[in-house]
Design a protein around this motif. Sequence first.
Motif, short mmCIF file in Angstrom:
data_model
loop_
_atom_site.label_atom_id
_atom_site.label_comp_id
_atom_site.label_asym_id
_atom_site.label_seq_id
_atom_site.Cartn_x
_atom_site.Cartn_y
_atom_site.Cartn_z
N THR A 175 5.63 63.06 74.91
CA THR A 175 5.14 63.84 73.77
C THR A 175 5.48 63.18 72.45
O THR A 175 4.62 63.03 71.56
CB THR A 175 5.74 65.26 73.81
N VAL A 176 6.73 62.74 72.31
CA VAL A 176 7.15 62.09 71.07
C VAL A 176 6.46 60.74 70.89
O VAL A 176 5.99 60.40 69.79
CB VAL A 176 8.68 61.92 71.06
N LEU A 177 6.38 59.97 71.96
CA LEU A 177 5.71 58.67 71.88
C LEU A 177 4.23 58.84 71.54
O LEU A 177 3.66 58.04 70.78
CB LEU A 177 5.86 57.93 73.21
N PHE A 178 3.61 59.87 72.08
CA PHE A 178 2.20 60.13 71.79
C PHE A 178 2.00 60.34 70.29
O PHE A 178 1.11 59.75 69.67
CB PHE A 178 1.72 61.35 72.58
N ALA A 179 2.86 61.17 69.68
CA ALA A 179 2.74 61.45 68.25
C ALA A 179 2.95 60.19 67.42
O ALA A 179 2.21 59.91 66.46
CB ALA A 179 3.75 62.52 67.85
N ALA A 180 3.96 59.40 67.79
CA ALA A 180 4.23 58.17 67.04
C ALA A 180 3.10 57.17 67.18
O ALA A 180 2.75 56.46 66.22
CB ALA A 180 5.55 57.56 67.52
N GLN A 181 2.50 57.10 68.37
CA GLN A 181 1.42 56.14 68.59
C GLN A 181 0.15 56.51 67.83
O GLN A 181 -0.62 55.63 67.43
CB GLN A 181 1.12 56.01 70.08
N VAL A 182 -0.10 57.79 67.65
CA VAL A 182 -1.24 58.20 66.83
C VAL A 182 -1.09 57.64 65.42
O VAL A 182 -2.03 57.09 64.84
CB VAL A 182 -1.36 59.74 66.79
N ALA A 195 11.95 52.36 66.31
CA ALA A 195 11.94 52.83 64.92
C ALA A 195 12.10 51.66 63.95
O ALA A 195 11.43 51.59 62.92
CB ALA A 195 13.04 53.86 64.71
N ALA A 196 13.00 50.72 64.28
CA ALA A 196 13.19 49.56 63.41
C ALA A 196 11.92 48.71 63.34
O ALA A 196 11.57 48.18 62.27
CB ALA A 196 14.37 48.73 63.92
N LEU A 240 9.82 57.41 61.48
CA LEU A 240 10.55 58.66 61.27
C LEU A 240 10.47 59.57 62.50
O LEU A 240 11.47 60.16 62.93
CB LEU A 240 10.01 59.38 60.04
N VAL A 241 9.29 59.69 63.08
CA VAL A 241 9.11 60.53 64.26
C VAL A 241 10.01 60.07 65.41
O VAL A 241 10.69 60.88 66.06
CB VAL A 241 7.63 60.52 64.70
N LEU A 242 10.05 58.78 65.65
CA LEU A 242 10.87 58.26 66.74
C LEU A 242 12.35 58.42 66.46
O LEU A 242 13.13 58.80 67.34
CB LEU A 242 10.54 56.78 66.97
N ALA A 243 12.76 58.12 65.23
CA ALA A 243 14.18 58.20 64.89
C ALA A 243 14.72 59.62 65.03
O ALA A 243 15.87 59.82 65.43
CB ALA A 243 14.40 57.68 63.47
N VAL A 244 13.90 60.60 64.72
CA VAL A 244 14.37 61.98 64.73
C VAL A 244 14.24 62.63 66.10
O VAL A 244 15.15 63.34 66.56
CB VAL A 244 13.60 62.81 63.67
#
Length: 429
Positions: A23-30, A89-90, A197-201
Amino acid sequence: MTTTAPAGPAVRTRARAQRRALTVLFAAQVLSGAGLAAGVVNGALLAQDMLGSTSLAGLLGALATAGAALAAAVVGRLSDAYGRRPGLAAGYLAGAVGSAGAVAAAVAGSSALLFAAMVVYGAGTATNLQARYAGADLAAPAYRGRAVSTVLVATTLGGVAGPNLAVPAGDLGAALGVPRLSGLFLVSAAAYGAAALVLAVWLRPDPLLLARELDAAEGSAAPPAAEPGAAIGAEPGAKPPAGRRGPGVLPGALVMVVTQLVMVAIMTMTPVHMHDNGHGTAASGLVIAVHIGAMYLPAPLSGWLVDRRGPLVVAVAAGLAMLAAGVVAATTAESTAVFAVALALLGVGWSLGLVSGTAMVTSAIPPATRARTQGLVDVAISAAGAGGGLASGAVVAGAGYPLLTVGGGILALAVVPAAVAAAGGISRR
């Protein structure tokens, strides 16, 4: 009975963490998909405008992919040492910095700054690809292809929207006093920053670190059932010994290297070829949007095919799709629709090659050494892309766009079966 009882809680923990990670990866990839689009659509055009040379138009893409090669190694090492969350994130944060640098270079009219910025910008591209490995860290073996494809398909949303922002982003750039061709890089900087930011949090627990913990805890459990795409030469159900690589790494890497080289070479020069034949920015943006959509949207099908039919069958299909793309692209200079069809086929071929190659590599590496080895594989992939991007401009200037596209298709068809031969005794089960 005593060996299988502890597996229940571990399996449930793995499944819950996998759902959250995807779920988190999906949001970051968008978000990162939108950032990726800037260099694809306007990178070569910006280089052509600033350098005044078609033969050097591919240089910017080559620098970006060279930067991606360096970033792949760095992100892989960071992930290996600290987990996927800080590593990814980096990488996205570096992509945001590179995007901002490209805008600054366009404003200053500095080719040197543009070249440096594009090297840093390549980190975003490398991280976008490395994220697929995070999707597979906790996946059950029989669903590994589909887990990879879930992460890849998320890029479609941002990747398709990004190129279609070329005109409004150019207008925004002009309103802010920056050159129109650099407008998309403003979008890229914001998108990559948001993905970081999405991944880091939210990427907690870290999928790679948890996979290592679970792998260690399950060390005394019974061997798992045979998985599609298992390591070459392995007995059914066998895993690579801890810390050792299985023989599936080389053929998997070869499949991904070839498909990346051919895809980057043709994709880089298509907007330039269209521009030279009277097509506007909106038309080239539409074609690239179709291409990026075709790279990522079929990913669920690619993953399903890998899980059901095995990675080698899918790798051969990738070569055939790329040959078809090259032939179709060579047939026209006027039709936007034909260019769109050609680059859609190119994207599908890339998707098939990437998912099948990733499954081979991931199946052959235990979690203890996974991230570092995957980073090195992606270095080779990015280096191939850099070579394809750099050579593409020279090939088009010297021999023409049709030779580039048909030659690239033949290369894909000739080399992918070599991966099958190198695989030797691998079976699809």
